[in-house]
Design an enzyme around this catalytic site. Structure first.
Site, PDB file in Angstrom:
ATOM      1  N   HIS A  87      89.788 -15.915 158.718  1.00 35.89           N
ATOM      2  CA  HIS A  87      89.848 -16.908 159.795  1.00 35.89           C
ATOM      3  C   HIS A  87      88.843 -18.000 159.461  1.00 35.89           C
ATOM      4  O   HIS A  87      87.743 -18.041 160.012  1.00 35.89           O
ATOM      5  CB  HIS A  87      89.553 -16.273 161.158  1.00 35.89           C
ATOM      6  CG  HIS A  87      90.781 -15.798 161.851  1.00 35.89           C
ATOM      7  ND1 HIS A  87      91.786 -16.663 162.234  1.00 35.89           N
ATOM      8  CD2 HIS A  87      91.187 -14.558 162.214  1.00 35.89           C
ATOM      9  CE1 HIS A  87      92.756 -15.977 162.812  1.00 35.89           C
ATOM     10  NE2 HIS A  87      92.433 -14.696 162.808  1.00 35.89           N
TER      11      HIS A  87
ATOM     12  N   ASP B 186      90.379 -17.551 165.326  1.00 36.42           N
ATOM     13  CA  ASP B 186      89.899 -16.351 166.029  1.00 36.42           C
ATOM     14  C   ASP B 186      89.063 -16.753 167.252  1.00 36.42           C
ATOM     15  O   ASP B 186      89.180 -16.152 168.318  1.00 36.42           O
ATOM     16  CB  ASP B 186      89.090 -15.451 165.081  1.00 36.42           C
ATOM     17  CG  ASP B 186      87.966 -16.201 164.363  1.00 36.42           C
ATOM     18  OD1 ASP B 186      88.026 -17.449 164.273  1.00 36.42           O
ATOM     19  OD2 ASP B 186      87.017 -15.541 163.882  1.00 36.42           O
TER      20      ASP B 186
ATOM     21  N   TYR C  57     103.200 -32.744 160.604  1.00 37.06           N
ATOM     22  CA  TYR C  57     102.993 -32.863 162.033  1.00 37.06           C
ATOM     23  C   TYR C  57     102.921 -34.329 162.445  1.00 37.06           C
ATOM     24  O   TYR C  57     102.432 -35.151 161.691  1.00 37.06           O
ATOM     25  CB  TYR C  57     101.714 -32.125 162.436  1.00 37.06           C
ATOM     26  CG  TYR C  57     101.691 -30.677 162.017  1.00 37.06           C
ATOM     27  CD1 TYR C  57     102.883 -29.967 161.886  1.00 37.06           C
ATOM     28  CD2 TYR C  57     100.509 -30.026 161.731  1.00 37.06           C
ATOM     29  CE1 TYR C  57     102.886 -28.641 161.494  1.00 37.06           C
ATOM     30  CE2 TYR C  57     100.498 -28.691 161.343  1.00 37.06           C
ATOM     31  CZ  TYR C  57     101.691 -28.007 161.223  1.00 37.06           C
ATOM     32  OH  TYR C  57     101.679 -26.708 160.839  1.00 37.06           O
TER      33      TYR C  57
ATOM     34  N   GLU D  62      78.006 -17.908 167.686  1.00 39.04           N
ATOM     35  CA  GLU D  62      78.911 -17.428 168.747  1.00 39.04           C
ATOM     36  C   GLU D  62      78.476 -17.856 170.147  1.00 39.04           C
ATOM     37  O   GLU D  62      79.230 -17.687 171.102  1.00 39.04           O
ATOM     38  CB  GLU D  62      79.064 -15.909 168.652  1.00 39.04           C
ATOM     39  CG  GLU D  62      79.901 -15.507 167.430  1.00 39.04           C
ATOM     40  CD  GLU D  62      79.856 -14.016 167.150  1.00 39.04           C
ATOM     41  OE1 GLU D  62      78.802 -13.400 167.414  1.00 39.04           O
ATOM     42  OE2 GLU D  62      80.868 -13.469 166.677  1.00 39.04           O
TER      43      GLU D  62
END
Ligand code: NI
Length: 380
Positions: free
Chosen positions: A97, A102, A291, A364
């Protein structure tokens, strides 16, 4: 501290553990089987009735009423071998990831958890979308299978590991480029290097081709309009004294201008036609649309900024779009909404990296901020 952020911090452990579990199990585009099952289980545990869409994608609804808001996270990982030595390091060899999807899933599951604890939750749809990294992407299929049915606005967050935690980065209006892909094969005639006149040299023709693509950038685009043509692989030949038969190149074309986007394939084709006449080469051009241009709705961006001010320390408004692409653009073509970047670096802790690298890593502490933003958007 704002109530929403307090709430998100109260489930901090859930969000971080969820992210680590997902980080351990990275899966590439449309192979997100473990990821699908993990999210399905989490949602069911929270009392949701998730639906599977577009092979490995999921949606889940909560609340009743009009003006249902959609919140989207992408699910796929990249074919990169992780070089971090973290306890939650990737357990799937060759995959990682490395774009932080994630973290997107974990932040969204955090918001799903907070909303599941509400007595009268607002109407919200959680969209977990496969395959953001690989053209044609997963967004289109999700929309075709009804992910936006009954939706009035949509939002997504992307982690950005170079900016500090507490930073939110966005641009009202056009924010990201359309990103197309092309495969070019130049077919010539092989010969001994000592006798170039007996060859049709595809290597020489390729060098002319690459040069001329840059003349499109300098002569076709308004100097104020970003236009990127990058040839990123070139393969041909086997020895120092053999002119080969063929050269193959891969490249990308990126812009935020509709007219340039429309005309680019024709211009590239014209260069090849010209080389066919002047050098005698044959060619094949496979031009694949990627895209679309990603355009944030100005009103939704404005209201998001108001909400985000009490969650983030700093809001950076980008001056000009960047040339990256995102298939979230497809949703924004259907309903108004906003796509944002959120900082994940912590220089003091020595955490700063780049997207799509083997050492991608984030602090985090960023995650509850994302959950708080999703939750605030849903309950605004
Ligand atoms: Ni990404």
């Amino acid at each position: 501290m704002k109530n929403e952020l307090k709430k998100a911090n109260s489930i901090r452990e859930y969000i971080i553990n969820t992210r680590r579990e997902l980080h351990k199990h990275p899966e590439p585009a449309f192979k997100e089987k473990w990821t699908h099952d993990f999210i399905e289980k989490q949602l069911k545990n929270l009392g949701y009735k998730p639906k599977t869409l577009n092979k490995t994608g999921l949606t889940a609804d909560i609340g009743k009423g009009k003006n249902r808001i959609a919140l989207r996270a992408d699910m796929d990982a990249l074919p990169i071998e992780e070089e971090n030595s973290l306890p939650h390091k990737s357990q799937n060899k060759g995959y990682m990831h490395a774009c932080g999807h994630d973290t997107h899933m974990a932040m969204l599951l955090g918001a799903a958890k907070l909303l599941s604890e509400e007595k009268n939750p607002p109407p919200v749809r959680f969209i977990f979308q496969p395959s953001e990294e690989k053209i044609p992407g997963g967004a289109k299929g999700m929309i075709e299978e009804g992910a936006l049915k009954g939706i009035s606005e949509i939002y997504a967050i992307h982690i950005e590991p170079e900016s500090e935690v507490g930073t939110l980065i966005l641009k009202s209006g056009v924010m990201l480029a359309a990103a197309d892909e092309m495969t070019i094969t130049i077919k010539g005639k092989g010969a001994h290097a000592a006798e170039p006149h007996k060859s049709i040299d595809p290597i020489y023709a390729s060098s002319l081709f690459i040069n001329q693509t840059q003349s499109l950038v300098s002569r076709k685009a308004d100097p104020k309009s970003p236009f990127v043509i990058s040839i990123c692989t070139i393969n041909g030949g086997t020895a120092f004294n053999i002119i080969p038969e063929e050269v193959k190149m891969l490249g990308t074309v990126r812009t935020v201008e509709k007219e340039l986007w429309q005309k680019a394939p024709e211009w590239i084709g014209d260069i090849l036609k010209g080389l066919n006449i002047s050098s005698g080469i044959d060619y094949e051009l496979i031009y694949q649309r990627g895209y679309p241009i990603l355009k944030n709705d100005p009103k939704k961006s404005e209201s998001l900024i108001k909400i985000a001010k009490s969650i983030f320390k700093e809001i950076n408004l980008m001056e000009s779009p960047i040339m990256g692409g995102e298939d979230f653009a497809y949703y924004l073509k259907e309903v108004p909404g906003t796509f944002v970047f959120m900082g994940g670096a912590n220089k003091k802790k020595g955490i700063q990296s780049k997207l799509h690298t083997a050492r991608f890593n984030i602090d985090e502490n960023a995650l509850p901020l994302g959950t708080a933003l999703f939750y605030s958007l849903a309950t605004k």
